[in-house]
Scaffold this motif. Sequence first.
Motif, PDB file in Angstrom:
ATOM      1  N   LYS A  29       0.856  -1.330  -0.020  1.00  0.00           N
ATOM      2  CA  LYS A  29      -0.089  -0.021  -0.044  1.00  0.00           C
ATOM      3  C   LYS A  29       0.844   1.192  -0.111  1.00  0.00           C
ATOM      4  O   LYS A  29       0.609   2.349   0.799  1.00  0.00           O
ATOM      5  CB  LYS A  29      -0.971  -0.010   1.125  1.00  0.00           C
ATOM      6  CG  LYS A  29      -2.050  -0.992   1.090  1.00  0.00           C
ATOM      7  CD  LYS A  29      -2.846  -0.951   2.357  1.00  0.00           C
ATOM      8  CE  LYS A  29      -4.092  -1.861   2.556  1.00  0.00           C
ATOM      9  NZ  LYS A  29      -4.937  -1.834   1.205  1.00  0.00           N
ATOM     10  N   LEU A  30       1.922   1.245  -0.866  1.00  0.00           N
ATOM     11  CA  LEU A  30       2.909   2.452  -0.677  1.00  0.00           C
ATOM     12  C   LEU A  30       2.261   3.481  -1.285  1.00  0.00           C
ATOM     13  O   LEU A  30       2.871   4.685  -0.886  1.00  0.00           O
ATOM     14  CB  LEU A  30       4.055   1.990  -1.775  1.00  0.00           C
ATOM     15  CG  LEU A  30       4.808   0.979  -1.080  1.00  0.00           C
ATOM     16  CD1 LEU A  30       6.196   0.878  -1.813  1.00  0.00           C
ATOM     17  CD2 LEU A  30       5.388   1.301   0.292  1.00  0.00           C
ATOM     18  N   PHE A  31       1.351   3.550  -2.248  1.00  0.00           N
ATOM     19  CA  PHE A  31       0.491   4.873  -2.840  1.00  0.00           C
ATOM     20  C   PHE A  31      -0.695   4.962  -2.230  1.00  0.00           C
ATOM     21  O   PHE A  31      -1.372   6.017  -2.720  1.00  0.00           O
ATOM     22  CB  PHE A  31       0.642   4.585  -4.291  1.00  0.00           C
ATOM     23  CG  PHE A  31       2.049   4.190  -4.705  1.00  0.00           C
ATOM     24  CD1 PHE A  31       3.486   4.820  -4.263  1.00  0.00           C
ATOM     25  CD2 PHE A  31       2.280   3.160  -5.540  1.00  0.00           C
ATOM     26  CE1 PHE A  31       4.555   4.414  -4.825  1.00  0.00           C
ATOM     27  CE2 PHE A  31       3.397   2.533  -6.022  1.00  0.00           C
ATOM     28  CZ  PHE A  31       4.563   3.274  -5.570  1.00  0.00           C
ATOM     29  N   SER A  32      -1.159   4.581  -1.170  1.00  0.00           N
ATOM     30  CA  SER A  32      -2.169   4.560  -0.443  1.00  0.00           C
ATOM     31  C   SER A  32      -2.240   6.219   0.429  1.00  0.00           C
ATOM     32  O   SER A  32      -1.203   5.994   1.215  1.00  0.00           O
ATOM     33  CB  SER A  32      -2.771   3.568   0.469  1.00  0.00           C
ATOM     34  OG  SER A  32      -3.167   2.447  -0.532  1.00  0.00           O
ATOM     35  N   VAL A  33      -3.097   7.005   0.336  1.00  0.00           N
ATOM     36  CA  VAL A  33      -3.026   8.179   1.287  1.00  0.00           C
ATOM     37  C   VAL A  33      -4.093   8.209   2.101  1.00  0.00           C
ATOM     38  O   VAL A  33      -5.216   8.789   1.585  1.00  0.00           O
ATOM     39  CB  VAL A  33      -3.023   9.248   0.137  1.00  0.00           C
ATOM     40  CG1 VAL A  33      -2.550  10.699   0.889  1.00  0.00           C
ATOM     41  CG2 VAL A  33      -1.913   9.144  -0.882  1.00  0.00           C
ATOM     42  N   PRO A  34      -3.966   8.229   3.420  1.00  0.00           N
ATOM     43  CA  PRO A  34      -4.932   8.365   4.191  1.00  0.00           C
ATOM     44  C   PRO A  34      -5.149   9.771   4.400  1.00  0.00           C
ATOM     45  O   PRO A  34      -4.378  10.698   4.150  1.00  0.00           O
ATOM     46  CB  PRO A  34      -4.426   7.774   5.726  1.00  0.00           C
ATOM     47  CG  PRO A  34      -2.733   7.629   5.521  1.00  0.00           C
ATOM     48  CD  PRO A  34      -2.583   8.025   4.086  1.00  0.00           C
ATOM     49  N   THR A  35      -6.294  10.317   4.903  1.00  0.00           N
ATOM     50  CA  THR A  35      -6.818  11.923   5.039  1.00  0.00           C
ATOM     51  C   THR A  35      -5.663  12.372   5.952  1.00  0.00           C
ATOM     52  O   THR A  35      -5.607  12.108   7.160  1.00  0.00           O
ATOM     53  CB  THR A  35      -8.145  11.793   5.515  1.00  0.00           C
ATOM     54  OG1 THR A  35      -9.071  11.074   4.653  1.00  0.00           O
ATOM     55  CG2 THR A  35      -8.602  13.197   5.756  1.00  0.00           C
ATOM     56  N   PRO A  36      -5.054  13.243   5.520  1.00  0.00           N
ATOM     57  CA  PRO A  36      -4.096  13.974   6.410  1.00  0.00           C
ATOM     58  C   PRO A  36      -4.953  14.957   7.494  1.00  0.00           C
ATOM     59  O   PRO A  36      -5.808  15.382   7.354  1.00  0.00           O
ATOM     60  CB  PRO A  36      -3.202  14.919   5.298  1.00  0.00           C
ATOM     61  CG  PRO A  36      -3.724  14.518   3.936  1.00  0.00           C
ATOM     62  CD  PRO A  36      -5.058  14.005   4.199  1.00  0.00           C
ATOM     63  N   PRO A  37      -4.152  14.727   8.627  1.00  0.00           N
ATOM     64  CA  PRO A  37      -4.995  15.198  10.000  1.00  0.00           C
ATOM     65  C   PRO A  37      -4.840  17.051   9.692  1.00  0.00           C
ATOM     66  O   PRO A  37      -4.247  17.466   9.056  1.00  0.00           O
ATOM     67  CB  PRO A  37      -4.416  14.967  10.965  1.00  0.00           C
ATOM     68  CG  PRO A  37      -2.964  14.640  10.583  1.00  0.00           C
ATOM     69  CD  PRO A  37      -3.206  14.191   8.951  1.00  0.00           C
ATOM     70  N   LEU A  38      -5.687  17.737  10.510  1.00  0.00           N
ATOM     71  CA  LEU A  38      -5.373  19.139  11.030  1.00  0.00           C
ATOM     72  C   LEU A  38      -4.256  19.509  11.159  1.00  0.00           C
ATOM     73  O   LEU A  38      -3.401  18.537  11.790  1.00  0.00           O
ATOM     74  CB  LEU A  38      -6.639  19.652  11.918  1.00  0.00           C
ATOM     75  CG  LEU A  38      -7.984  19.791  11.383  1.00  0.00           C
ATOM     76  CD1 LEU A  38      -8.609  19.958  12.604  1.00  0.00           C
ATOM     77  CD2 LEU A  38      -8.028  20.728  10.426  1.00  0.00           C
ATOM     78  N   GLY A  39      -3.797  20.582  10.730  1.00  0.00           N
ATOM     79  CA  GLY A  39      -2.371  20.948  11.364  1.00  0.00           C
ATOM     80  C   GLY A  39      -1.317  20.603  10.149  1.00  0.00           C
ATOM     81  O   GLY A  39      -0.020  20.670  10.274  1.00  0.00           O
ATOM     82  N   GLU A  40      -1.603  19.689   9.106  1.00  0.00           N
ATOM     83  CA  GLU A  40      -0.446  19.164   8.232  1.00  0.00           C
ATOM     84  C   GLU A  40      -0.012  20.312   7.515  1.00  0.00           C
ATOM     85  O   GLU A  40      -0.840  21.387   6.902  1.00  0.00           O
ATOM     86  CB  GLU A  40      -1.343  18.225   7.371  1.00  0.00           C
ATOM     87  CG  GLU A  40      -0.391  17.914   6.231  1.00  0.00           C
ATOM     88  CD  GLU A  40       0.757  16.911   6.576  1.00  0.00           C
ATOM     89  OE1 GLU A  40       0.382  15.884   7.245  1.00  0.00           O
ATOM     90  OE2 GLU A  40       1.776  17.514   6.369  1.00  0.00           O
ATOM     91  N   THR A  41       1.164  20.290   7.576  1.00  0.00           N
ATOM     92  CA  THR A  41       1.894  21.540   6.607  1.00  0.00           C
ATOM     93  C   THR A  41       2.807  21.156   5.263  1.00  0.00           C
ATOM     94  O   THR A  41       3.410  22.046   4.937  1.00  0.00           O
ATOM     95  CB  THR A  41       3.027  22.304   7.453  1.00  0.00           C
ATOM     96  OG1 THR A  41       3.743  21.352   8.201  1.00  0.00           O
ATOM     97  CG2 THR A  41       2.066  22.752   8.762  1.00  0.00           C
ATOM     98  N   ARG A  42       2.590  19.901   5.075  1.00  0.00           N
ATOM     99  CA  ARG A  42       3.357  19.659   3.806  1.00  0.00           C
ATOM    100  C   ARG A  42       2.540  19.936   2.638  1.00  0.00           C
ATOM    101  O   ARG A  42       1.299  20.061   2.497  1.00  0.00           O
ATOM    102  CB  ARG A  42       3.552  17.930   3.905  1.00  0.00           C
ATOM    103  CG  ARG A  42       4.611  17.265   4.727  1.00  0.00           C
ATOM    104  CD  ARG A  42       5.204  16.255   4.633  1.00  0.00           C
ATOM    105  NE  ARG A  42       3.608  15.542   5.085  1.00  0.00           N
ATOM    106  CZ  ARG A  42       3.634  14.208   5.198  1.00  0.00           C
ATOM    107  NH1 ARG A  42       4.363  13.471   4.289  1.00  0.00           N
ATOM    108  NH2 ARG A  42       2.401  13.750   5.478  1.00  0.00           N
ATOM    109  N   PRO A  43       3.109  20.260   1.471  1.00  0.00           N
ATOM    110  CA  PRO A  43       2.558  20.601   0.237  1.00  0.00           C
ATOM    111  C   PRO A  43       1.688  19.445  -0.375  1.00  0.00           C
ATOM    112  O   PRO A  43       2.076  18.281   0.081  1.00  0.00           O
ATOM    113  CB  PRO A  43       3.760  20.995  -0.810  1.00  0.00           C
ATOM    114  CG  PRO A  43       4.858  20.094  -0.403  1.00  0.00           C
ATOM    115  CD  PRO A  43       4.738  20.200   1.100  1.00  0.00           C
ATOM    116  N   VAL A  44       0.453  19.520  -1.072  1.00  0.00           N
ATOM    117  CA  VAL A  44      -0.313  18.472  -1.391  1.00  0.00           C
ATOM    118  C   VAL A  44      -0.176  18.620  -3.149  1.00  0.00           C
ATOM    119  O   VAL A  44      -0.370  19.797  -3.652  1.00  0.00           O
ATOM    120  CB  VAL A  44      -1.703  18.700  -0.731  1.00  0.00           C
ATOM    121  CG1 VAL A  44      -2.622  17.722  -1.725  1.00  0.00           C
ATOM    122  CG2 VAL A  44      -1.834  18.009   0.456  1.00  0.00           C
TER     123      VAL A  44
END
Length: 932
Positions: free
Chosen positions: A26-41
């Motif tokens: 599941k290397l490319f599965s993306v869980p919903t990022p939590p609040l406070g996430e600061t990485r680019p999307v």
Amino acid sequence: MPHELPKSYEPGAIEMRWAEYWIKEKLFSVPTPPLGETRPVFTLLLPPPNVTGRLHMGHMLNQTQMDIIVRWHRMRGFITLWLPGTDHAGIATQMMVEKQLEKEGKKRREMGREKFVERVWEWKREYGGAILDQMKRLGASVDWDREYFTMDENLSHAVREVFVRLYEEGLIYRGNYIVNWCPWHGTAISDLEVKHEDVAGKLWEVRYPVIGTSEFITVATTRPETILGDTAIAVNAKDERYTHLHGKKVLVPLMNREIPIIIDELAQPEFGTGAVKITPAHDPNDFEAGKRHNLPQINVMDEHAHMNQNAGAYAGLDRFAARKRVLHDLREQGFLVAEKDYALAIGKCERCGTIIEPRLSEQWFIKIKPLADRAREAVESGEITIVPENYSTIYLNWMNNIHDWCVSRQLWWGHRIPAWTCGSCKEVIVAREAPAKCTKCGGAKLEQVPDVLDTWFSSGLLPFTTLGWPEKTRDQAVFYPTTLLITAYEILFFWVARMIMFGCHFMQGHEQDAAIKKASGWGDKRNDSVPFRQVYIHALVRDAERQKMSKTKGNVVDPLDVIERFGTDATRFTLAAMAAPGTDIAFNESRTEGYRAFANKIWNAARFMFMNVDRLSFVWGQPPSAVRPGQSPGSPDHEMGVSGFTVATLEDRWILSRFNRVAANVNDALATYRFHEAANSIYDFFWGEFCDWYLELIKPRLNFEEGADKSAAKIACANLVVLFDASLRLLHPVMPFITEEIWQAMHEGKPALKSIALAPYPQADEAQFDLAAETEMAILQDLIVNIRNLRAELKVEPKVKVPIEVFAHEPEIRRLIEQNRNSVLSDRTANVEKITFVEHSLAKLPGARSTARFDVHVVYERKIDVASECERLKKELERLEKGIGSGLRQLGNEQFLAKAPQNVVENLRKQQSELAVLKEKTVSKMKELGCG
Ligand SMILES: [Zn+2]
Ligand SMILES: [Zn+2]
């Protein structure tokens, strides 16, 4: 480091294994990022292939480009979501299942709607995923946990919601409209599903008597049966031939109906007689003209293109039979003026080949103007950019001339329109759920409208419905607007424009998570209702002769077949390397073969690296970890240049500088979708600089004999490893499989990260640029290449070391060569015995070359020991004669000839003639040398 890679590179086995591993882990599965996430999307929606689809070259190109961009972002530390799914593809799927039923002797209409739809679902469950399985084989790094189907319950729910909301806003209405009608399918079809063909047809001129005069007006038509539905004749206001007839009426031939002469731009004085017939129910232009002049619409055909009761005496006839009868009668009654040959453009149903009939029918429409205005602004204002830019102009032109969108289809497979007709009062009720009783009369006899929605209706909603709409979800806050769409030109209008219209309308007021938006580089003011920030339109893949691929021409290249033979990596590389912007790709298999060789080259270089790491560890007892590549599982986006590389020599300085420049190029190229530039610059670096030069130049240092310089060998080995690691990462988005295989082997199967796909993408470190090293290396390379060429001209045996003389034009050049003497002496480069510097020009000598910076002279004279050479030739002659003799005996043996298989005999004959040629050569050499 494990120290074994199989001797030969076999893409098939490697690629299957990693494709499965990526999914399993599941290397490319993306869980919903939590609040406070600061990485680019980075978000990208896969243009959903039809559930009936099979992978073709167009997909292959599209998928390759998407996967490159997606992997590149992921490696740069973006939260990267690539959303896959399939489209239910109304008409295509319905037809496929109908065909299947036909084979069983069953018919859709006899079966009934419910049973038929159940059957389609069965088909979908069994065969529907084929194209996604093919995608898995390609290594597409999508999030399989989020896979959707456009008829999934949640997406269907969103479709109903959208329809009802648009209806409530007054943006959906029912009305008569001219649609492309397939009489065989009995449904309206979209422009996209009509294929146009030029055929030799006829143009008939027919005259209409002008009432109250003895005059006629003559018009031309290619479809005389539509005369029966004429409701006007149009002439142009400026056409003086007809000025005196303005306001008069004519009689429709055969029907004896009176119709007006109207003034309309549709009539062009310079075309034909300048007068045209107007049949609003059977021609789209006439339909518009009819609306301008309030003309009646007389439909003379039924849904199967048979003439109906409005066609008078012709009712019941098929349209083509009716045409014959109409022509016959026109001729008999003196209305037919002329019959001419005419090149006709006809539209056929893409699926069944039936000639399309423009038909007036009751359909559901979306009032498009309000949606289109906003969608046009989104591109005009730069909220959405389209690459290449010329497509923006095409898009804007289209949006300025857009017509209302007919969204109903007379099919059974698809999203059924959420509208019910009251059996008592005929009221039509649009609702989210089936209403219990009529809102007007209270009657309970309600029947759902049979039509389904155009397939593009649901796919136009995907950017937000796949993220949980109509609920307000965290996924929407993070991933909407999607970042990019990569798609084909042919669906710019049908899909892309509709996504923009729907997105801007339904996501109005939506705001992306502020921290993520900022990190992703979208300024505060950027509007967030758009479905994507950027659209990249890719080229077409043609055959090697630049012809469009088509089944009829038989020039279709099956990507799976190419993959089977050369591997996915090589196929992907071909498509990337040939994708220059603005030009179609002329797919040429010989290129793929070449990139298969490139993969092979990398494979062999990896084996060379592993061999040296082994020697380091076994001969000198150095632990392999002494030269392990560095790993930075933390923040992949912050690795600059190559870390852990030790600069000891000119070639070290040079390759480090080159690597950084190439990394800069590749990142630049990918940012602007110059896939060919990215691919070619990696190729030139990896093969031309890293393998062909660097590996050869460091070989003298990779010396593990007793007394050799241990520390020099260790540094060279470690440099090789870290540079190889970085180069694999640079190549990974284009060739994901071979890079994963070697990278995993380098990390002893126990990497800190589960995959190279999660490792950092090399970023250029300008501090590692070294112009001086590049210039100096260019001079050395020039010297070595010149010596090699001279050696070849002088026919020096490869193993023989030769002395050279050099006249350096400047003292720095001499210093450079002296300092890098070993690079020139090495048997891996020029194989020179000794370098002597002279102070005079060597240009005129035989065996010499002069360049701007140096003259070089290879000192060599062929010396031969005549006696021993004669001895050798004599023995050779004896061997050849013996061979010839035994061959002759066999060929003279009748028994042998009778028994031996034909190819054995043929080979023997061939061998005989080869031996004869060798013998002749040997004899003449002996003569030359004067052997006894
Ligand atoms: Zn059809
Ligand atoms: Zn009612």
